[in-house]
Design a protein around this motif. Sequence first.
Motif, PDB file in Angstrom:
ATOM      1  N   UNK A   1      -8.016   4.887  -1.358  1.00 27.87           N
ATOM      2  CA  UNK A   1      -8.681   4.393  -0.016  1.00 27.87           C
ATOM      3  C   UNK A   1      -9.844   3.254  -0.243  1.00 27.87           C
ATOM      4  N   UNK A   2     -10.647   3.577  -1.073  1.00 26.66           N
ATOM      5  CA  UNK A   2     -11.650   2.987  -1.731  1.00 26.66           C
ATOM      6  C   UNK A   2     -11.168   1.754  -2.151  1.00 26.66           C
ATOM      7  N   UNK A   3     -10.314   1.633  -2.962  1.00 26.05           N
ATOM      8  CA  UNK A   3      -9.751   0.456  -3.579  1.00 26.05           C
ATOM      9  C   UNK A   3      -9.112  -0.358  -2.437  1.00 26.05           C
ATOM     10  N   UNK A   4      -8.308   0.045  -1.537  1.00 26.41           N
ATOM     11  CA  UNK A   4      -7.730  -0.909  -0.460  1.00 26.41           C
ATOM     12  C   UNK A   4      -8.775  -1.209   0.611  1.00 26.41           C
ATOM     13  N   UNK A   5      -9.753  -0.381   0.885  1.00 30.60           N
ATOM     14  CA  UNK A   5     -10.802  -0.824   1.785  1.00 30.60           C
ATOM     15  C   UNK A   5     -11.567  -2.025   1.139  1.00 30.60           C
ATOM     16  N   UNK A   6     -11.936  -2.105  -0.170  1.00 33.12           N
ATOM     17  CA  UNK A   6     -12.460  -3.091  -0.914  1.00 33.12           C
ATOM     18  C   UNK A   6     -11.751  -4.305  -0.802  1.00 33.12           C
ATOM     19  N   UNK A   7     -10.487  -4.139  -0.915  1.00 34.36           N
ATOM     20  CA  UNK A   7      -9.723  -5.311  -1.012  1.00 34.36           C
ATOM     21  C   UNK A   7      -9.353  -6.164   0.293  1.00 34.36           C
ATOM     22  N   UNK A   8      -8.758  -5.168   1.189  1.00 31.41           N
ATOM     23  CA  UNK A   8      -8.492  -5.587   2.396  1.00 31.41           C
ATOM     24  C   UNK A   8      -9.776  -5.556   3.627  1.00 31.41           C
ATOM     25  N   UNK A   9     -10.687  -4.975   3.381  1.00 34.97           N
ATOM     26  CA  UNK A   9     -11.787  -4.639   4.595  1.00 34.97           C
ATOM     27  C   UNK A   9     -11.307  -3.612   5.416  1.00 34.97           C
ATOM     28  N   UNK A  10     -12.096  -3.243   6.224  1.00 39.72           N
ATOM     29  CA  UNK A  10     -11.625  -2.023   7.403  1.00 39.72           C
ATOM     30  C   UNK A  10     -10.772  -2.500   8.187  1.00 39.72           C
TER      31      UNK A  10
ATOM     32  N   UNK B   1      -2.642   2.517   1.856  1.00 36.84           N
ATOM     33  CA  UNK B   1      -3.457   3.681   1.212  1.00 36.84           C
ATOM     34  C   UNK B   1      -2.503   4.652   0.668  1.00 36.84           C
ATOM     35  N   UNK B   2      -1.461   5.179   1.357  1.00 38.55           N
ATOM     36  CA  UNK B   2      -0.481   5.835   0.934  1.00 38.55           C
ATOM     37  C   UNK B   2       0.430   5.609  -0.349  1.00 38.55           C
ATOM     38  N   UNK B   3       0.668   4.247  -0.176  1.00 45.94           N
ATOM     39  CA  UNK B   3       1.458   3.690  -1.367  1.00 45.94           C
ATOM     40  C   UNK B   3       0.600   3.679  -2.464  1.00 45.94           C
ATOM     41  N   UNK B   4      -0.950   3.307  -2.349  1.00 46.13           N
ATOM     42  CA  UNK B   4      -1.641   3.158  -3.440  1.00 46.13           C
ATOM     43  C   UNK B   4      -1.761   4.575  -4.050  1.00 46.13           C
TER      44      UNK B   4
ATOM     45  N   UNK C   1       1.550   8.745  -2.180  1.00 44.84           N
ATOM     46  CA  UNK C   1       1.813   9.888  -1.189  1.00 44.84           C
ATOM     47  C   UNK C   1       2.684   9.267  -0.074  1.00 44.84           C
ATOM     48  N   UNK C   2       3.183  10.242   0.641  1.00 45.44           N
ATOM     49  CA  UNK C   2       3.811   9.897   1.987  1.00 45.44           C
ATOM     50  C   UNK C   2       2.715   9.468   2.823  1.00 45.44           C
ATOM     51  N   UNK C   3       2.839   8.704   3.812  1.00 41.46           N
ATOM     52  CA  UNK C   3       1.905   8.162   4.879  1.00 41.46           C
ATOM     53  C   UNK C   3       1.481   9.564   5.761  1.00 41.46           C
ATOM     54  N   UNK C   4       2.625  10.294   6.157  1.00 35.83           N
ATOM     55  CA  UNK C   4       2.609  11.558   6.698  1.00 35.83           C
ATOM     56  C   UNK C   4       1.209  12.299   6.223  1.00 35.83           C
ATOM     57  N   UNK C   5       1.155  12.442   4.692  1.00 28.62           N
ATOM     58  CA  UNK C   5       0.156  13.288   4.269  1.00 28.62           C
ATOM     59  C   UNK C   5      -1.376  12.638   4.334  1.00 28.62           C
ATOM     60  N   UNK C   6      -1.224  11.356   4.279  1.00 29.30           N
ATOM     61  CA  UNK C   6      -2.635  10.722   4.592  1.00 29.30           C
ATOM     62  C   UNK C   6      -3.025  11.126   6.055  1.00 29.30           C
ATOM     63  N   UNK C   7      -2.107  11.080   7.037  1.00 29.69           N
ATOM     64  CA  UNK C   7      -2.545  11.251   8.310  1.00 29.69           C
ATOM     65  C   UNK C   7      -2.690  12.695   8.629  1.00 29.69           C
TER      66      UNK C   7
ATOM     67  N   UNK D   1      -4.195  14.917   6.287  1.00 27.54           N
ATOM     68  CA  UNK D   1      -5.281  15.012   5.872  1.00 27.54           C
ATOM     69  C   UNK D   1      -6.650  14.518   6.582  1.00 27.54           C
ATOM     70  N   UNK D   2      -6.400  13.314   7.000  1.00 27.28           N
ATOM     71  CA  UNK D   2      -7.453  12.605   7.493  1.00 27.28           C
ATOM     72  C   UNK D   2      -7.351  12.386   8.913  1.00 27.28           C
ATOM     73  N   UNK D   3      -6.226  12.246   9.420  1.00 28.70           N
ATOM     74  CA  UNK D   3      -5.970  11.907  10.894  1.00 28.70           C
ATOM     75  C   UNK D   3      -6.160  10.630  11.449  1.00 28.70           C
ATOM     76  N   UNK D   4      -7.552  10.010  10.786  1.00 29.06           N
ATOM     77  CA  UNK D   4      -7.514   8.666  11.455  1.00 29.06           C
ATOM     78  C   UNK D   4      -8.098   7.790  10.364  1.00 29.06           C
ATOM     79  N   UNK D   5      -8.072   6.532  10.550  1.00 26.37           N
ATOM     80  CA  UNK D   5      -8.778   5.539   9.308  1.00 26.37           C
ATOM     81  C   UNK D   5     -10.275   6.049   9.260  1.00 26.37           C
ATOM     82  N   UNK D   6     -10.735   5.987  10.530  1.00 25.64           N
ATOM     83  CA  UNK D   6     -12.279   6.173  10.566  1.00 25.64           C
ATOM     84  C   UNK D   6     -12.692   7.432   9.944  1.00 25.64           C
TER      85      UNK D   6
END
Length: 216
Positions: free
Chosen positions: A35-44, A52-55, A58-64, A66-71
Amino acid sequence: MTTASVGRVGKPVKTPKRTRREQAAATRERVIRAAIEVFAEAGYVGTRMTDIAGRAGVAVQTVYFVFHTKAELLQACFDHAVLGPDRLPPPQQPFFAEISAAESGRAALAAFVRGNTAILTRVAVIKEVAESAPHEPDAVAVVERSEQLRRDGLGQVVDQIAGRWGLRPGLDAGDAVDLLLMLSTSGPFLELRRYGWSDTKYAEWLTDALARELLA
């Protein structure tokens, strides 16, 4: 196969499986780093959870899950950067003990600058990402929460300096915290880096500036 990897009868030694908690912690760490890498490249605004999941692999469902929202993920990136590899809040990091052990106000400020610079090397980019989205209420809330925590921590630094060595005449504790916040934030750090300053040169400048502005 090395001898260290075989048992007494020549069979491979099985590596202990990670516990479910260890696996979850490793996945969380991988997602945050991605996420830090993608945020730095693409902005919030430009960052998508699928990216982020692709980088992270993991599956995007896993990201959601664990963290629920982008914020929430942005806040986790902030916290990860501030806590550092030892997962300690700043008042529990070694530089705070060095401040307490300092024998002069300047030595205390130098210890603060060393610790603060180490944190900035990790947090400055993600803070810049969050601040670049002023029309996104969730990102603004992350910045405000992080700044309040930072103000509280720097208040402890000012209290030590004021109590042990005194502030310069005419400067009260509240204004001293404001100056410390302004001078030691990520903006000057990143700008001077862009001008080619090393971390050592930046730390020397900041120590001098804080000594002039704060000390009696």
